[in-house]
Design a protein around this motif. Structure first.
Motif, short mmCIF file in Angstrom:
data_model
loop_
_atom_site.label_atom_id
_atom_site.label_comp_id
_atom_site.label_asym_id
_atom_site.label_seq_id
_atom_site.Cartn_x
_atom_site.Cartn_y
_atom_site.Cartn_z
N LYS A 183 0.83 -1.20 0.00
CA LYS A 183 0.00 0.00 0.00
C LYS A 183 0.87 1.26 0.00
N VAL A 184 1.97 1.23 0.75
CA VAL A 184 2.89 2.37 0.74
C VAL A 184 3.57 2.47 -0.62
N TRP A 185 3.98 1.33 -1.19
CA TRP A 185 4.55 1.32 -2.54
C TRP A 185 3.59 1.99 -3.52
N ARG A 186 2.31 1.70 -3.41
CA ARG A 186 1.31 2.31 -4.29
C ARG A 186 1.34 3.82 -4.14
N TYR A 193 0.17 7.29 -13.81
CA TYR A 193 -1.08 6.58 -13.57
C TYR A 193 -1.07 6.08 -12.14
N GLU A 194 -2.24 5.84 -11.60
CA GLU A 194 -2.32 5.26 -10.26
C GLU A 194 -2.14 3.76 -10.35
N LEU A 195 -1.41 3.21 -9.39
CA LEU A 195 -1.32 1.77 -9.27
C LEU A 195 -2.66 1.23 -8.76
N PRO A 196 -2.90 -0.07 -8.86
CA PRO A 196 -4.20 -0.62 -8.42
C PRO A 196 -4.52 -0.23 -6.97
N ASP A 251 -14.15 -8.75 -12.16
CA ASP A 251 -12.73 -8.53 -12.38
C ASP A 251 -12.41 -7.06 -12.12
N LEU A 252 -11.59 -6.79 -11.13
CA LEU A 252 -11.28 -5.42 -10.75
C LEU A 252 -10.34 -4.73 -11.73
N PHE A 253 -9.75 -5.50 -12.66
CA PHE A 253 -8.90 -4.91 -13.70
C PHE A 253 -9.68 -4.64 -15.00
N GLU A 254 -10.96 -4.92 -14.98
CA GLU A 254 -11.74 -4.88 -16.22
C GLU A 254 -11.69 -3.51 -16.91
N ASP A 255 -11.67 -2.43 -16.13
CA ASP A 255 -11.71 -1.09 -16.71
C ASP A 255 -10.33 -0.46 -16.87
N PHE A 256 -9.27 -1.23 -16.64
CA PHE A 256 -7.93 -0.69 -16.82
C PHE A 256 -7.66 -0.43 -18.30
N GLN A 260 -2.66 2.04 -18.35
CA GLN A 260 -2.65 1.74 -16.92
C GLN A 260 -2.06 0.35 -16.66
N LYS A 261 -2.48 -0.59 -17.48
CA LYS A 261 -1.98 -1.96 -17.34
C LYS A 261 -0.47 -2.00 -17.53
N GLU A 262 0.04 -1.35 -18.58
CA GLU A 262 1.46 -1.36 -18.87
C GLU A 262 2.24 -0.69 -17.74
N PHE A 263 1.69 0.40 -17.21
CA PHE A 263 2.35 1.10 -16.10
C PHE A 263 2.46 0.21 -14.87
#
Length: 330
Positions: A183-186, A193-196, A251-256, A260-263
């Motif tokens: 979470k701190v890494w995020r 872009y924001e991380l997940p 799927d929580l990545f569905e809207d990436f 964002q995915k590449e980042f």
């Protein structure tokens, strides 16, 4: 191999929520609960209970370097189905209650947010259950609806995630520390872009946790397991998904977006590869600096001395001694 167990322990103490802060947040939450009960006192057809949710309840909440504490407290209304208030009226009840003490209130689509002047806000999502049991039992017929201002009453049960988390982790202290680290890494590495979300990182960490004697070893092994499963750029069997472990299974990545995915996958790869280098580095100071790059200034290296620097100092001192061949030539 550098042993940074002391540094990771100290870092965890800095980022986890202190007991005094927990108490302060509890007091703010309890005051809101009291005012909502008072608001409903004369409405005998509606009863109310509360259930905390999110990282505060899971003990994975971290001290923010910048920004606010964010805690979530579910408000559960109950009455006969024919007397269920509209979503608009349910929100209005909570807004009216929490504004009693001139608090700053924002009525959001999925919750009522109460903002405080210091360093916190409390989100209060509103749910409906026709029958409220004392223990909020989790059964197939006991799924609450969320008061969503755009979608109406929609099925949603945050308690199912809490149940899943506690069953999977068994209060494993190392696993909980790893979630805090990520979470701190995020927070540190979210740039273009924001991380997940912390929610998604929690799911990935729980699903792919690899225990080890030291936190840095466990973190690297867990990151490798995550990459093996979700990185579909290099690995044919990779699937870029993060599935919510509750009945809806979305799927929580569905809207990436592709960007964002590449980042995210690029940042994950950087952390993993540099983490491996840090594990193999015999110089504790140099290894510590690698982790600090990803975990921020609260990951302290001040009490370590670089072996390379010490060796250079000794070499410089030796070459300057009287009778040394290099000094004799001068």
């Amino acid at each position: 191999m550098a042993d940074l167990a002391k540094q990771f322990k100290s870092f965890n103490e800095k980022i986890k929520l202190s007991e005094s802060k927990k108490q302060s947040l509890r007091e703010s939450r309890n005051a809101l609960r009291k005012d909502i009960r008072a608001e409903l006192k004369d409405q005998s057809d509606i009863s109310v209970k509360f259930a905390g949710q999110g990282s505060y309840v899971l003990n994975t909440i971290v001290e923010p370097e910048n920004g606010e504490y964010d805690i979530d407290d579910g408000v559960y209304f109950s009455c006969a189905m024919e007397n269920r208030p509209s979503v608009k009226d349910a929100h209005s009840i909570v807004v009216s209650a929490v504004q009693r003490r001139k608090r700053t209130v924002e009525d959001k689509p999925t919750c009522v947010r109460v903002k405080y002047q210091d360093d916190r806000h409390i989100d209060m999502p509103i749910y409906f259950l026709e029958k409220l049991t004392e223990k909020f039992s989790l059964t197939a017929t006991d799924s609450p609806d969320l008061a969503h201002k755009k979608l109406g009453w929609v099925e949603s049960d945050p308690r199912a995630f809490i149940e899943w988390f506690r069953e999977k982790t068994g209060n494993n202290s190392q696993l909980i520390r790893l979630i805090r680290y990520l979470k701190v890494w995020r927070e540190v590495r979210s740039k273009k872009y924001e991380l997940p979300s912390g929610f998604c990182l929690t799911i990935l960490t729980v699903n792919h946790y690899r225990p080890a004697a030291r936190d840095d070893q466990s973190l690297v092994a867990t990151l490798q397991a995550i990459q093996n499963v979700i990185d579909d750029r290099h690995l044919k069997w990779g699937q870029f998904t993060c599935t919510r472990p509750t009945p809806k299974r979305e799927d929580l990545f569905e809207d990436f977006s592709d960007e964002q995915k590449e980042f995210f996958l690029g940042e994950l790869e950087l952390l993993l590869e540099d983490g491996k280098i840090a594990l193999e580095d015999e110089d504790e100071y140099e290894a510590c600096k690698i982790w600090a790059k990803y975990l921020g200034p609260r990951f302290k290296c001040d009490d370590l001395k670089s072996k390379r620097f010490e060796r250079a100092k000794k070499h410089a001192k030796a070459t300057s001694l009287p009778g040394n061949a290099s000094s004799a030539k001068q």
